[in-house]
Every structure is written in structure tokens, then in C-alpha cells.
Motif scaffolding. Structure first.
Motif, PDB file in Angstrom:
ATOM      1  N   VAL A   1      57.580 121.739  10.825  1.00 17.11           N
ATOM      2  CA  VAL A   1      56.971 123.062  10.637  1.00 17.11           C
ATOM      3  C   VAL A   1      56.534 123.229   9.179  1.00 17.11           C
ATOM      4  N   VAL A   2      57.344 122.757   8.237  1.00 19.35           N
ATOM      5  CA  VAL A   2      56.938 122.805   6.830  1.00 19.35           C
ATOM      6  C   VAL A   2      55.621 122.041   6.652  1.00 19.35           C
ATOM      7  N   GLY A   3      55.488 120.903   7.337  1.00 17.58           N
ATOM      8  CA  GLY A   3      54.250 120.126   7.279  1.00 17.58           C
ATOM      9  C   GLY A   3      53.059 120.896   7.821  1.00 17.58           C
TER      10      GLY A   3
ATOM     11  N   VAL B   1      59.993 128.483   5.774  1.00 14.50           N
ATOM     12  CA  VAL B   1      60.470 128.005   7.078  1.00 14.50           C
ATOM     13  C   VAL B   1      61.997 128.009   7.092  1.00 14.50           C
ATOM     14  N   ASN B   2      62.556 128.865   7.928  1.00 17.91           N
ATOM     15  CA  ASN B   2      64.002 128.934   8.128  1.00 17.91           C
ATOM     16  C   ASN B   2      64.304 128.213   9.433  1.00 17.91           C
ATOM     17  N   HIS B   3      64.980 127.101   9.314  1.00 19.28           N
ATOM     18  CA  HIS B   3      65.180 126.197  10.454  1.00 19.28           C
ATOM     19  C   HIS B   3      63.797 125.754  10.923  1.00 19.28           C
ATOM     20  N   ASP B   4      63.334 126.220  12.098  1.00 19.97           N
ATOM     21  CA  ASP B   4      61.987 125.848  12.544  1.00 19.97           C
ATOM     22  C   ASP B   4      61.109 127.086  12.783  1.00 19.97           C
ATOM     23  N   LYS B   5      61.464 128.191  12.137  1.00 21.22           N
ATOM     24  CA  LYS B   5      60.726 129.452  12.293  1.00 21.22           C
ATOM     25  C   LYS B   5      60.105 129.863  10.963  1.00 21.22           C
TER      26      LYS B   5
ATOM     27  N   SER C   1      67.990 116.194  14.220  1.00 21.05           N
ATOM     28  CA  SER C   1      66.803 116.724  14.902  1.00 21.05           C
ATOM     29  C   SER C   1      66.394 118.097  14.362  1.00 21.05           C
ATOM     30  N   HIS C   2      67.350 118.950  14.027  1.00 19.49           N
ATOM     31  CA  HIS C   2      66.983 120.279  13.528  1.00 19.49           C
ATOM     32  C   HIS C   2      66.340 120.190  12.134  1.00 19.49           C
ATOM     33  N   ILE C   3      66.721 119.196  11.346  1.00 19.60           N
ATOM     34  CA  ILE C   3      66.097 118.996  10.036  1.00 19.60           C
ATOM     35  C   ILE C   3      64.696 118.419  10.229  1.00 19.60           C
ATOM     36  N   ARG C   4      64.552 117.513  11.183  1.00 19.76           N
ATOM     37  CA  ARG C   4      63.222 116.976  11.505  1.00 19.76           C
ATOM     38  C   ARG C   4      62.300 118.103  11.970  1.00 19.76           C
TER      39      ARG C   4
END
Length: 187
Positions: A27-29, A119-123, A19-22
């Protein structure tokens, strides 16, 4: 052929993406979408669907490779090719390191490469902050690894300049603009 958003989400699930990779990929998207939209408004002709699919699937093999110790960019490209997504495979293959370095014409591949580094993780973070994080996580005090990571980020800083030479906003404004864009879409 370019997979739809729904197909990308299904592939993330089928490949057991953590889930954290998703969340990171989503966010990258969003960052890639914002950049492509701005670049197209500036007169470039980039395929937003291709950039989005590349961003969503760039880490498609990361979970598998964390378990098996393989190269997630190469394995991810292989998965995309097996599915018939050659254009996406080319983006996935080079999202970690650009084969030809900087100085290439702006493309969906460069956008995803850059967006991933922001994007680091989801930030959303600056390239400098992401560099520090990657050095801490992957270099482990190995000077050769540190030099390779720093060289890759040197390329990314150049790509950032190339991208923002065409845009009417700066790298520090990405997060704010994404929040504005999401509010507009929610209305």
C-alpha cells in the motif's frame, strides 16, 4: 541499480517479511506511485521505479528486527547496500526519520517517508490518525518518546504541505484516487 518489482517481491519473501508487513509495504508503494505520478505531471522529475522499490523495501528488515531487537531502518539500508541497491538504501535508511528534516527538495526519499506515515497497517489514514496510532504503539506513556514522535510528525506535516503544493489533489483524496487508478488499470 534499482530492483524491479519482481525482485522486490522476491526479496520480501527471502527476508521472511511477515504478510501484514508485506501488505503495508504494497500500500505504501501504491501511495508513493500515485504521488510521484502527480508530481511528475506537475513538472517534477522523480523516478517512479526508485520510489516504488524504496516503498516496497522500506520495511525489508522489520521482521528480522522484531525478532532481534535491531533498528529496522538501519538494518534494511544495510541489506539494500549489500545487494548493490545504494539509492534504495538511502530511502530505507530515512523512512522513519529524515536526517535533514523538512525543507529538502522533493525526492523519492521524501515521498516514501510521507507515504509510509499515511499507511497504518494496510489502510490509508490521515497523518493525525497515524500519529495517534504510533503514539499508542511505541510511546508507552514515555514523555520523551512522545515528544520525539511528535517532532518527527511535525516534520511529516511540513513534508505533506511541500508535496501537495505541487499537486492538483489534496491529502484526503489519496484513497479515492488510488481506487480510480486501480479501476483504470484493471480495464
Amino acid at each position: 541499480m534499482i530492483p524491479s518489482l519482481g525482485t522486490c517481491m522476491k526479496l520480501m519473501e527471502e527476508n521472511g517479511m511477515y504478510s501484514h508487513i508485506r501488505d503495508h509495504s504494497l500500500v505504501v508503494g501504491r501511495v508513493a506511485g500515485l504521488l510521484v505520478d502527480g508530481l511528475n505531471r506537475a513538472g517534477l522529475c522523480l523516478d517512479e521505479n526508485l520510489a516504488l522499490a524504496g516503498a516496497l523495501l522500506h520495511d525489508i528488515a522489520k521482521t528480522e528486527c522484531l525478532k532481534k531487537g535491531c533498528s529496522h531502518d538501519r538494518r534494511g539500508a544495510e541489506i539494500c547496500r549489500e545487494l548493490g541497491y545504494e539509492e534504495v538504501a538511502e530511502i530505507v535508511a530515512e523512512h522513519v526519520i529524515l536526517e535533514k528534516g523538512s525543507g529538502q527538495p522533493l525526492s523519492e526519499k521524501l515521498i516514501v517517508y510521507y507515504a509510509d506515515k499515511r499507511v497504518n497497517h494496510d489502510k490509508i489514514v490521515s497523518l493525525q490518525d497515524r500519529l495517534v496510532s504510533i503514539l499508542e504503539r511505541y510511546a508507552g506513556g514515555d514523555r520523551k518518546m512522545e515528544e520525539a514522535i511528535e517532532a518527527n510528525f511535525h516534520v511529516c506535516f511540513t513534508v505533506e504541505k511541500d508535496i501537495f503544493a505541487h499537486l492538483d489533489f489534496s491529502p484526503v483524496e489519496i484513497e479515492e484516487l488510488m481506487m480510480v487508478r486501480e479501476k483504470e488499470l484493471a480495464v
